[in-house]
Write a protein that holds these residues in place. Structure first.
Motif: not given
Length: 483
Positions: A10-14, A18-20, A234-238, A240-248
């Motif tokens: 969870s810390i990693l995902m939070i 920041l990349n989102l 929800i934090l994990w899901n978003f 994951l979006m940041g890791i894969l380079g997707f935008s909100v």
């Protein structure tokens, strides 16, 4: 160990949040592989100057247009023109024409604002050429109109909203009434409204869910556990979006309330059965094991079906909807996994006295009695149940043709909303709306525009004005006649 591992992930995902980035690209909502969109793209490349990138401002006099008002309007338009991100501007005090006294390239400014007398003379000259300059003054002759084209790079960028806000702040300083319109303004306004509505809807849905959970369990601990599980999911899901380079974007924001409502059902199933078994005298370990055995398979299948439903959206060619479906799929899978790990782990770690026996709607026998009566009624009165059900279905089908389709964007906002009012003002007084555009080319690619082509184009224009409900038609025909 499970809980420690989830905490570290969870810390990693939070951190990855920041990349989102926020996407302002409205074109992602269109199916880009469709022919209509590709034709539009080709049109944009061939004719890059269009109203899509244009902000329109009207400054309205309380009485009539005079010298003082013209100076204020010109000053305001000039300040807006100097803003960073404005590519070009066109308004009344920038008009220049060929000077008859100097045909070798000399030009004269139409509006002379040096004195009241020169302004009156210029304004009379301007009014005499209404057909040429009709877009620069309102139909009621009380407003000057300015057109400001944004840099193309700003159109789908956060800087667009910054520029629109800067324009709004400038026009608010005017002592005269002002109006703001244009596709960039509409998009910025929609973005703000969707974000604010999203926050309101999310807070309201979560608050309502908390109230319902407390009414069910009458224990705040049993309310916090499922909510905490979904928040982590929800934090994990978003993340994951940041890791894969997707935008909100504005559609992906809907995942928060959707995952909260859909994902929390797994936790409620587990806690409900666990609580029931605890009240029947089982130990914590025994109650957890029974709960997982009784509802684990069912919750997995429901999560699977729901996630596949979202995944089906990923076959569309509209990127925003495709990724909404993809991360709806991952979100449900993640929340299911966390539900069957976090909820049992916390219930085992926590002191049983904190969620022990008590009076609540879960352990009351009223549910068994209620559903037993409904089942018995359905068995005894099969014909009545089938008749009522069939009647409701037929009635619903009969109402389907009454559904109306509206493509008016003003229906998406309240009639009293500022953007709807501005839409009406520009439609009535300026006639400025997103136009219907089309291109006419010579059949023979080697042939150039000639007199016959212009005459045919003139016939089409006349037909559009007389029989097709078009207010104004702009083409090269008018320019050639004027020249």
């Amino acid at each position: 160990m499970f809980l420690i591992g989830i905490f570290l992930v969870s810390i990693l995902m939070i951190v990855q949040l920041l990349n989102l980035k926020i996407s302002y690209d409205f074109d992602s909502y269109f199916a880009k592989n469709e022919s209509f969109y590709q034709n539009f793209e080709n049109y944009q490349k061939k004719f890059p100057v269009g109203q899509n990138h244009q902000v329109v401002i009207a400054i309205e006099s309380s009485k009539t247009i005079d010298h003082s008002f013209a100076l204020s309007a010109s000053s305001l338009f000039n300040q807006i023109e100097q803003l960073k991100g404005i590519k070009r501007a066109f308004y009344f005090s920038k008009i220049s024409e060929i000077n008859p006294a100097n045909l070798n390239g000399g030009e004269k400014v139409v509006f002379d604002l040096h004195s009241k007398a020169s302004f009156q003379k210029s304004f009379a000259y301007f009014n005499a050429r209404q057909e040429i300059y009709q877009g620069l003054i309102s139909k009621d002759r009380k407003s000057f109109i300015g057109y400001f084209t944004l840099e193309k790079e700003l159109f789908n960028d956060p800087a667009r909203d910054t520029l629109v806000r800067a324009i709004q702040q400038l026009i608010e300083t005017s002592k005269y009434k002002t109006h703001l319109f244009g596709i960039p303004v509409i998009r910025s306004t929609y973005s703000e409204k969707i974000w604010s509505d999203f926050l309101i809807f999310t807070v309201f849905s979560i608050a309502l869910l908390l109230i319902v959970l407390y009414i069910l369990f009458r224990n705040w601990l049993l309310v916090i556990i499922p909510c905490l599980t979904i928040v982590i999911g929800i934090l994990w899901n978003f993340g994951l979006m940041g890791i894969l380079g997707f935008s909100v974007n504005m559609i992906s924001n809907l995942l928060v309330p959707i995952l909260f409502v859909v994902g929390i059902s797994d936790s409620i199933h587990l806690i409900t059965v666990f609580y029931e078994k605890i009240n029947h005298g089982l130990t914590k370990q025994e109650a957890i094991l029974v709960a997982l055995q009784e509802v684990g398979k069912a919750t997995f299948l429901t999560a699977l079906v729901s996630s596949v439903g979202f995944l089906s959206l990923s076959i569309t060619s509209a990127e925003a909807i495709k990724y909404f479906g993809l991360f709806g799929f991952t979100g449900i899978i993640i929340t299911y996994f966390l539900s069957i790990v976090i909820v049992p782990s916390l219930l085992l770690v926590l002191d049983q006295k904190k969620y022990g026996q008590g009076t609540n709607l879960v352990n009351q026998e009223v549910w068994d009695k209620l559903f037993s009566k409904l089942f018995a009624m359905a068995i005894e009165k099969k014909k009545l149940v089938i008749g009522l059900f069939s009647g409701l279905v037929l009635f619903s089908i009969s109402l389907l043709p009454k559904i109306q389709t509206s493509l008016l964007f003003t229906n998406d906002v309240k009639p009293g909303d500022s953007i709807a009012k501005e839409f009406g003002y520009f439609e009535r007084n300026i006639g400025y709306l997103k136009p219907f555009e089309f291109v006419l080319t010579c059949i023979n690619s080697n042939e150039k525009i000639n007199l016959a082509f212009l005459k045919n184009l003139e016939k089409i224009e006349n037909e559009l004005v007389e029989n097709a409900n078009f207010s104004d038609v702009h083409s090269i025909v008018f320019q050639v006649k004027y020249a």
